[in-house]
Design a protein around this motif. Structure first.
Motif, PDB file in Angstrom:
ATOM      1  N   HIS A   1       0.847  -1.191   0.000  1.00  0.00           N
ATOM      2  CA  HIS A   1       0.000   0.000   0.000  1.00  0.00           C
ATOM      3  C   HIS A   1       0.887   1.248   0.000  1.00  0.00           C
ATOM      4  CE1 HIS A   1      -2.804  -3.098   1.288  1.00  0.00           C
ATOM      5  NE2 HIS A   1      -3.802  -2.284   1.031  1.00  0.00           N
ATOM      6  N   ASP A   2       1.671   1.353  -1.054  1.00  0.00           N
ATOM      7  CA  ASP A   2       2.581   2.498  -1.151  1.00  0.00           C
ATOM      8  C   ASP A   2       1.868   3.693  -1.772  1.00  0.00           C
ATOM      9  OD1 ASP A   2       2.288   1.605  -3.720  1.00  0.00           O
ATOM     10  OD2 ASP A   2       4.426   1.488  -4.168  1.00  0.00           O
ATOM     11  N   VAL A   3       2.605   4.761  -2.010  1.00  0.00           N
ATOM     12  CA  VAL A   3       1.997   5.990  -2.525  1.00  0.00           C
ATOM     13  C   VAL A   3       1.433   5.778  -3.927  1.00  0.00           C
ATOM     14  CG1 VAL A   3       4.164   6.902  -3.483  1.00  0.00           C
ATOM     15  CG2 VAL A   3       2.349   8.477  -2.787  1.00  0.00           C
ATOM     16  N   ALA A   4       2.046   4.905  -4.710  1.00  0.00           N
ATOM     17  CA  ALA A   4       1.536   4.626  -6.055  1.00  0.00           C
ATOM     18  C   ALA A   4       0.183   3.927  -5.983  1.00  0.00           C
ATOM     19  CB  ALA A   4       2.540   3.773  -6.836  1.00  0.00           C
ATOM     20  N   TYR A   5       0.050   2.984  -5.058  1.00  0.00           N
ATOM     21  CA  TYR A   5      -1.220   2.287  -4.866  1.00  0.00           C
ATOM     22  C   TYR A   5      -2.301   3.279  -4.464  1.00  0.00           C
ATOM     23  CZ  TYR A   5      -4.719  -0.736  -2.672  1.00  0.00           C
ATOM     24  OH  TYR A   5      -5.903  -1.356  -2.314  1.00  0.00           O
ATOM     25  N   TRP A   6      -1.976   4.173  -3.551  1.00  0.00           N
ATOM     26  CA  TRP A   6      -2.924   5.191  -3.076  1.00  0.00           C
ATOM     27  C   TRP A   6      -3.372   6.095  -4.219  1.00  0.00           C
ATOM     28  CZ3 TRP A   6      -1.579  10.547  -2.664  1.00  0.00           C
ATOM     29  CH2 TRP A   6      -2.529  11.347  -2.028  1.00  0.00           C
ATOM     30  N   ALA A   7      -2.420   6.607  -4.999  1.00  0.00           N
ATOM     31  CA  ALA A   7      -2.761   7.508  -6.095  1.00  0.00           C
ATOM     32  C   ALA A   7      -3.577   6.793  -7.165  1.00  0.00           C
ATOM     33  CB  ALA A   7      -1.481   8.090  -6.704  1.00  0.00           C
ATOM     34  N   ARG A   8      -3.164   5.592  -7.494  1.00  0.00           N
ATOM     35  CA  ARG A   8      -3.867   4.817  -8.525  1.00  0.00           C
ATOM     36  C   ARG A   8      -5.311   4.539  -8.103  1.00  0.00           C
ATOM     37  NH1 ARG A   8      -0.091   1.682  -9.245  1.00  0.00           N
ATOM     38  NH2 ARG A   8      -0.625   0.085  -7.716  1.00  0.00           N
TER      39      ARG A   8
END
Length: 862
Positions: A531-538
């Protein structure tokens, strides 16, 4: 001067739906002149209500708007400015979650003040090289906006600090609010320079720009707009103290998707919308949505993540390895507890230090063996409270070190000078436990960073003497009041105000078994790494695309002025009922039927006075006395009440208790539905309702001949709604074998016989007219809630049947904008009364022309 939003509404009310212009607009690439905003309206954008703006970009593009651009500026000795990406900026990191074909444009302020003579050149360079559009805020205005309204009012309040005294946040200052609006207006102008509203998505970040959605929605009604709040959202008891509370709520509701880190923050926001704006929310297929003037505002709950690849690249640096080796030697044979916090009043640094002091007092064996390293980052705000926190922290550290320190041992190491990122990373690597004990924080990513750093890499494992094949371990002590706490199920959660509890947690973190440390670390690492920042943004962008998917098929127009502006969005088939249109149809028809709901249609919902006004009686008398009309008032109220209220309306038909009792006029007896055989079920349902009434202050039971109604109109809205759901499930359970239906309405739960609904009145009317050989050529049916949908369904399904004339005019009209089986709507009770007055005025005019006496004096509306 009439604004376009108002004139557009008039066009819609009269049935004139003009096609919006597709003329292509040209915007200046860079605008550097700031404007002064009036709180009441934005007269410079009178054409802002245009739903369809030109599209010049076919590629998907997202405009990221934040207070600061993800840009670092450097000025060399010659005064020449150079720019580079700020890799620590979340706005830059979230780009990893975008599709490769999605273009990203950034809008925000620069950290460095740019002279006016340089602004055009800097703007051009940033746009061409970084796709960044800087917003230039005059220094005095920025001070009022950022250090004033944002940091003195919003930030303390959102962190649960009330301005009880001038020292605590300060009293509300309207000039600071005005500055906040003006800066948000400048940001809106910058978005206008680059946006292609049909194609672009806009993602606005944090409390600095909470009114920006209104400015953008006013200019482009169909703008695809998301907002994410990175701070806590306080409970309604705290938030409602803000003098501009409704303005901020309505501004946020002009977004399509609103994101929060935790369910608590979202729940508080929804509660505020319920208590202050009267809005309710629903959860459908896992998505929470608020209905707001025909638009569904979606709520997103997902905590932000960290940029893992950036952390790993820092971990791989030689400098990091060197620093880790240095710290290993410095804290040889000592266990390091680590705290990393900003130096502000909400991070709980002093409470953490008191817990450390108590740990060393209660456990003398830990003296010389345990060290607390407290990294204190510079505060983002400024003021007296920051100075007080700094002084208290330094004094407490000095006291602890003097009390428990000895040559070669300092129990507390305070680092209040700026550290480079790799230096901070090195402290994570060697720390046995990380302590995050903020008393209130939006998210706080320190625990996430700590987990990834403790995972380490082969070189660091070698440096600190770890077996590369050994399982990694870590311990976390986190406050219950920070946003990351719910996602860290393996952490030791504490109340930071409870010094004893924090002390016990610190002690347990030091003595827990190695196997448990490994288990907790593995659990955390699995979550943080996925659940990194890329997952959050996506995830946010996917939800934003879904929330905006039906924009193109809805009719949109703006109403309201200033921060009260909002967009009405309806399906093309759902239209506002034009008074002129219905009056015209009324005049040319001969056999007319009018079915009217009472509560919510003839009287304002929630009104203290429920009895009909003299004006209402006169209108109903006028309409029902016309021999061409059959008028029924259909209500959920009992027949005794309706008989008493409308005793002076001789020709008015009444439908009581949702159509179970029907009386064609005052000279006839009440007819009873044959669908019901008995009411023994009341003996079961009433005690259950009484139980919930006793436990829900403000609720009441209304006992009717055929039904029981539990009303929670005057109860706490959140508690009442919760109790209503529980009551409904309870009643459905105990009445499973009885021929009744349990339904919810507007702040009520009702139990009534199956098959009894307002549609019975409509069916009887149609059947009677058909038997008499009089085919209706005009039907008006008005209602405001779910119980009226049965009437709408009967009337709309009869459109092509034998009971109606082939050229019949049908007007099924709901009060308010909502999904309905009706094809028309009016906004409120006042518009219903105005429409009925128009019909009554037609009767009066006709009577005057034939020489008879007018029944009711009405205004000439046309």
């Amino acid at each position: 001067m009439v604004s376009r939003s108002y004139s557009n509404l008039l066009d819609l009310a009269s049935g004139n739906f003009h096609s919006f212009s597709r003329e292509k607009k040209r915007f200046p690439r860079v605008a550097t002149v700031t404007g002064v905003l009036s709180e009441l309206d934005d007269d410079n954008n009178s054409n802002s209500v245009c739903s369809d703006a030109p599209s010049s970009v076919t590629q998907d593009r997202i405009i990221i708007v934040g207070n600061q651009l993800p840009i670092k500026s450097h000025r060399n000795s010659a005064g020449k400015l150079s720019f580079s990406w700020d890799n620590d900026s979340l706005l830059l990191q979230l780009k990893d979650g975008m599709r490769e074909d999605m273009e990203v444009v950034y809008i925000g302020c620069l950290k460095e003040q740019i002279d006016a003579v340089e602004q055009d050149d800097v703007s051009q360079r940033l746009l061409e090289n970084f796709k960044c559009v800087p917003a230039y805020i005059p220094p005095e205005l920025f001070t009022k906006y950022y250090h004033g309204f944002c940091k003195q009012h919003l930030w303390p309040l959102f962190h649960y600090m009330l301005p009880l005294t001038p020292d605590l946040g300060g009293r509300f200052d309207r000039s600071l609010w005005q500055a906040y609006l003006s800066v948000n207006k400048i940001f809106a102008d910058k978005v206008m320079e680059v946006i292609s509203p049909d194609d672009d998505f806009v993602w606005v970040h944090d409390y600095h720009l909470m009114v920006l959605p209104t400015f953008l929605r006013k200019r482009f009604n169909r703008v695809k707009l998301g907002f994410f709040l990175h701070s806590p959202f306080p409970s309604s008891e705290i938030y409602r103290t803000l003098p501009v509370r409704n303005e901020l709520l309505r501004a946020l509701l002009n977004a399509d998707l609103i994101g929060f880190h935790t369910f608590d923050y979202a729940r508080h926001f929804l509660s505020c919308c319920s208590r202050m704006l009267g809005l309710s929310y629903q959860s459908k297929r896992g998505t929470i949505g608020l209905e707001y003037y025909g638009r569904t505002v979606s709520i997103k709950i997902l905590p932000v993540g960290i940029h893992i690849s950036q952390l790993q690249s820092i971990l791989n640096l030689p400098e990091t390895q060197t620093k880790v080796a240095e710290l290993r030697d410095q804290f040889l044979d000592q266990k390091v507890l680590l705290g990393v916090d900003d130096m502000d009043i909400f991070k709980g640094i002093s409470l953490k230090l008191l817990a450390m002091e108590q740990l060393l007092t209660q456990h003398p064996e830990k003296r010389g063996r345990v060290v607390l390293v407290q990294i204190a980052n510079p505060a983002r705000g400024r003021g007296k409270d920051v100075q007080e926190v700094q002084s208290e922290t330094e004094a407490t550290v000095k006291r602890i070190n003097e009390m428990f320190g000895r040559p070669g041992y300092q129990p507390v190491v305070l680092i209040d000078t700026p550290l480079q990122f790799f230096e901070r990373i090195a402290y994570y690597v060697i720390a046995e436990c990380c302590l995050v004990t903020a008393v209130r924080d939006g998210m706080n990513l320190i625990p996430y960073e700590y987990i990834i750093c403790r995972q380490g890499n082969p070189k660091l494992n070698e440096t600190i003497g770890l077996d590369p094949s050994a399982a990694k371990k870590s311990m976390l002590v986190v406050s219950e009041f920070i946003g990351c706490s719910p996602s860290l199920s393996g952490a030791i959660r504490v109340n930071p105000w409870n010094i004893d509890a924090v002390t016990e947690a610190m002690d347990y973190a030091l003595i827990v078994s190695e196997a448990e440390k490994q288990m907790r670390h593995e659990k955390h690492h699995k979550y943080v790494s996925t659940h990194d920042v890329a997952y959050w943004a996506r995830s946010f962008i996917q939800d934003l695309e879904r929330a905006c998917a039906d924009h193109v098929r809805k009719r949109c127009w703006g109403i309201g002025f200033g921060l009260g502006f909002r967009v009405v969005a309806l399906d093309p088939s759902f239209k506002k009922l034009s008074v002129e249109h219905i009056v015209s149809a009324y005049k040319r028809t001969k056999n007319r039927a009018i079915l009217l709901d009472y509560d919510g249609a003839m009287v304002q919902p929630g009104s203290i006075r429920t009895t009909p006004s003299r004006e209402t009686i006169e209108i109903l008398n006028n309409l029902s006395s016309d021999p061409k009309n059959i008028v029924y008032l259909v209500s959920g109220k009992d027949r005794k009440t309706l008989t008493e209220w409308f005793s002076s309306c001789d020709d008015l038909g009444l439908g009581a208790e949702h159509g179970y009792f029907i009386r064609p006029n005052d000279g006839t007896d009440w007819e009873t539905s044959s669908l019901v055989s008995g009411f023994e079920w009341k003996q079961i349902a009433e005690p259950v309702m009484r139980l919930y009434t006793e436990t829900t202050d403000g609720s009441t039971i209304e006992t009717k001949e055929t039904a029981l109604v539990w009303n929670y109109q005057f109860a706490d809205p959140d508690f009442g709604s919760c109790q209503a759901k529980e009551l409904m499930e309870h009643l459905e359970s105990v009445l499973t074998n009885d021929p009744v239906s349990v339904k919810t309405g507007q702040q009520l739960v009702e139990v009534k016989p199956q098959g009894v609904n307002k549609g019975l009145v409509a069916e009887r009317l149609l059947t009677t007219m058909q038997e008499k050989g009089k085919l209706l050529d005009f039907i008006l049916c008005v209602g405001d809630d779910r119980s009226d949908e049965d009437m709408f369904e009967v009337i709309m399904s009869a459109k092509d049947g034998p009971a109606l004339s082939p050229v019949a005019e049908i007007f099924a009209c709901t009060v308010g904008q909502k999904p309905s089986k009706a094809k028309y709507y009016l906004d409120d009770t006042a518009e219903i009364i105005r429409m009925l007055e128009g019909l009554a005025a037609t009767n009066t005019t006709t009577s005057d022309q034939t020489g008879s006496t007018a029944t009711v004096p009405t205004k000439d509306l046309f």
